[in-house]
Write a protein that holds these residues in place. Structure first.
Motif, PDB file in Angstrom:
ATOM      1  N   ARG A 138       0.832  -1.208   0.000  1.00 15.43           N
ATOM      2  CA  ARG A 138       0.000   0.000   0.000  1.00 15.43           C
ATOM      3  C   ARG A 138       0.864   1.256   0.000  1.00 15.43           C
ATOM      4  NH1 ARG A 138      -2.593   3.693   3.171  1.00 15.43           N
ATOM      5  NH2 ARG A 138      -1.342   3.135   4.991  1.00 15.43           N
ATOM      6  N   ILE A 139       1.911   1.252   0.824  1.00 14.30           N
ATOM      7  CA  ILE A 139       2.801   2.407   0.886  1.00 14.30           C
ATOM      8  C   ILE A 139       3.649   2.505  -0.381  1.00 14.30           C
ATOM      9  CG2 ILE A 139       4.774   3.408   2.105  1.00 14.30           C
ATOM     10  CD1 ILE A 139       2.082   3.800   3.509  1.00 14.30           C
ATOM     11  N   ALA A 192       2.716   1.695  -3.302  1.00 19.23           N
ATOM     12  CA  ALA A 192       1.835   2.288  -4.306  1.00 19.23           C
ATOM     13  C   ALA A 192       1.703   3.797  -4.084  1.00 19.23           C
ATOM     14  CB  ALA A 192       0.463   1.621  -4.265  1.00 19.23           C
ATOM     15  N   ALA A 193       1.613   4.213  -2.817  1.00 20.05           N
ATOM     16  CA  ALA A 193       1.530   5.640  -2.507  1.00 20.05           C
ATOM     17  C   ALA A 193       2.796   6.376  -2.924  1.00 20.05           C
ATOM     18  CB  ALA A 193       1.273   5.836  -1.013  1.00 20.05           C
ATOM     19  N   MET A 194       3.929   5.685  -2.868  1.00 16.35           N
ATOM     20  CA  MET A 194       5.208   6.263  -3.299  1.00 16.35           C
ATOM     21  C   MET A 194       5.387   6.216  -4.813  1.00 16.35           C
ATOM     22  SD  MET A 194       7.835   4.533  -0.575  1.00 16.35           S
ATOM     23  CE  MET A 194       7.896   4.996   1.165  1.00 16.35           C
ATOM     24  N   ASP A 195       4.475   5.521  -5.514  1.00 11.97           N
ATOM     25  CA  ASP A 195       4.572   5.309  -6.957  1.00 11.97           C
ATOM     26  C   ASP A 195       5.866   4.593  -7.321  1.00 11.97           C
ATOM     27  OD1 ASP A 195       3.626   5.403  -9.576  1.00 11.97           O
ATOM     28  OD2 ASP A 195       4.623   7.306 -10.007  1.00 11.97           O
ATOM     29  N   GLY A 247       0.649   8.754   5.784  1.00 13.64           N
ATOM     30  CA  GLY A 247      -0.395   7.743   5.691  1.00 13.64           C
ATOM     31  C   GLY A 247       0.002   6.380   6.215  1.00 13.64           C
ATOM     32  N   GLU A 248       1.261   6.203   6.623  1.00 15.29           N
ATOM     33  CA  GLU A 248       1.711   4.895   7.100  1.00 15.29           C
ATOM     34  C   GLU A 248       1.018   4.525   8.410  1.00 15.29           C
ATOM     35  OE1 GLU A 248       6.004   2.949   7.002  1.00 15.29           O
ATOM     36  OE2 GLU A 248       5.809   4.282   8.729  1.00 15.29           O
ATOM     37  N   ASP A 255       1.520  -1.115   8.332  1.00 19.00           N
ATOM     38  CA  ASP A 255       2.503  -0.846   7.279  1.00 19.00           C
ATOM     39  C   ASP A 255       3.918  -0.864   7.849  1.00 19.00           C
ATOM     40  OD1 ASP A 255       0.516  -0.393   5.280  1.00 19.00           O
ATOM     41  OD2 ASP A 255       0.250   1.657   6.037  1.00 19.00           O
ATOM     42  N   VAL A 311       5.368  14.119  -3.124  1.00 22.70           N
ATOM     43  CA  VAL A 311       4.857  14.092  -1.752  1.00 22.70           C
ATOM     44  C   VAL A 311       5.000  15.459  -1.093  1.00 22.70           C
ATOM     45  CG1 VAL A 311       6.995  13.325  -0.628  1.00 22.70           C
ATOM     46  CG2 VAL A 311       4.781  12.718   0.375  1.00 22.70           C
ATOM     47  N   THR A 341       2.006  17.360  -2.128  1.00 21.69           N
ATOM     48  CA  THR A 341       0.836  16.847  -1.413  1.00 21.69           C
ATOM     49  C   THR A 341       0.779  17.404  -0.003  1.00 21.69           C
ATOM     50  OG1 THR A 341       0.836  14.800  -2.698  1.00 21.69           O
ATOM     51  CG2 THR A 341      -0.303  14.752  -0.579  1.00 21.69           C
ATOM     52  N   GLY A 371       2.423  10.102   9.383  1.00 22.17           N
ATOM     53  CA  GLY A 371       1.532   8.954   9.281  1.00 22.17           C
ATOM     54  C   GLY A 371       0.736   8.759  10.553  1.00 22.17           C
TER      55      GLY A 371
END
Length: 226
Positions: free
Chosen positions: A70-71, A73-76, A108-109, A113, A150, A153, A196
């Motif tokens: 999940r993380i 993916a958030a980091m691309d 978001g962690e 995670d 990020v 964001t 996070g």
């Protein structure tokens, strides 16, 4: 040799460089390290890697970053934890060292995670213990940098740029990090913001534990005094 695996056509670049290394007998005189992309290395064969070992490749630095898909993916990152472990296993099985970079406290962690990243690091250590190549874990507390996605964001979420740049030293020895870590900036500077769900102190205590374990591994498993 920075980013030797990521320039242009991977196969062409590697072939050209390895032909030059073989011709000049680099592997007979030197060893060298490289940085690489996990998704690119995932497409290489053992033959490709063997050729680089013959020509002196000693270690590859990888931005593994997290054990949580999940993380990632958030980091691309365009990888997953399973791919990272497979690539690292393939490298160390051929005697190539891996220096893995990891981030704790990414925006978001969650605790889940974070736990996945800790387990990921220990899985990689276990893998390296079965082969001749070593896995070194270099673990960082997340800090944002201007110009990154990020960063934008965080600014959009209301963070002030000055606060995001207010880097300060953090002494992790009280949390169990070995004294040798005290002056190593990559382990102990922070902007002091919890990004996070995990409290900042828990991030730092986890960071301290991992850096201490890495230090002990570097010492050959000997007992290290606090």
């Amino acid at each position: 040799m920075d980013e030797v695996f990521g320039k242009g056509s991977v196969g062409r670049v590697i072939d050209e460089q390895m032909e030059a290394f073989t011709r000049t007998r680099i592997g007979e005189r030197y060893v060298w390290d490289a940085t690489g992309r996990i998704d690119v290395l995932n497409r290489l064969t053992d033959t490709d890697l063997d050729r680089m070992v013959t020509n002196g490749l000693r270690e590859v630095a990888l931005g593994i970053e997290s054990g949580s898909d999940r993380i990632l993916a958030a980091m691309d990152k365009r990888i997953d934890a399973e791919m990272a472990e497979r690539v690292a296993c393939g490298l160390v099985a051929l005697g190539i060292g891996v220096k893995g970079y990891f981030i704790l406290g990414f925006p978001g962690e969650t605790q889940q995670d974070l736990d996945a990243t800790v387990q990921h690091i220990r899985n990689l250590w276990d893998v390296s213990d079965r082969y001749t190549g070593d896995v070194r874990a270099s673990v960082f507390e997340f800090r944002p940098y201007p110009g990154t996605p990020v960063w934008q964001t965080l600014i959009a979420a209301g963070h002030e740029a000055d606060a995001l740049l207010a880097y300060g030293d953090v002494d992790l020895t009280g949390d169990g990090a070995h004294e040798s870590m005290r002056l190593r900036d990559e382990f102990n500077f922070s902007v002091g913001i919890q990004f996070g769900d995990v409290p900042l102190q828990r991030i730092r205590s986890t960071l301290a534990v991992l850096t201490r374990e890495e230090h002990e591994r570097n010492q050959g498993g000997e007992e290290v005094a606090a």
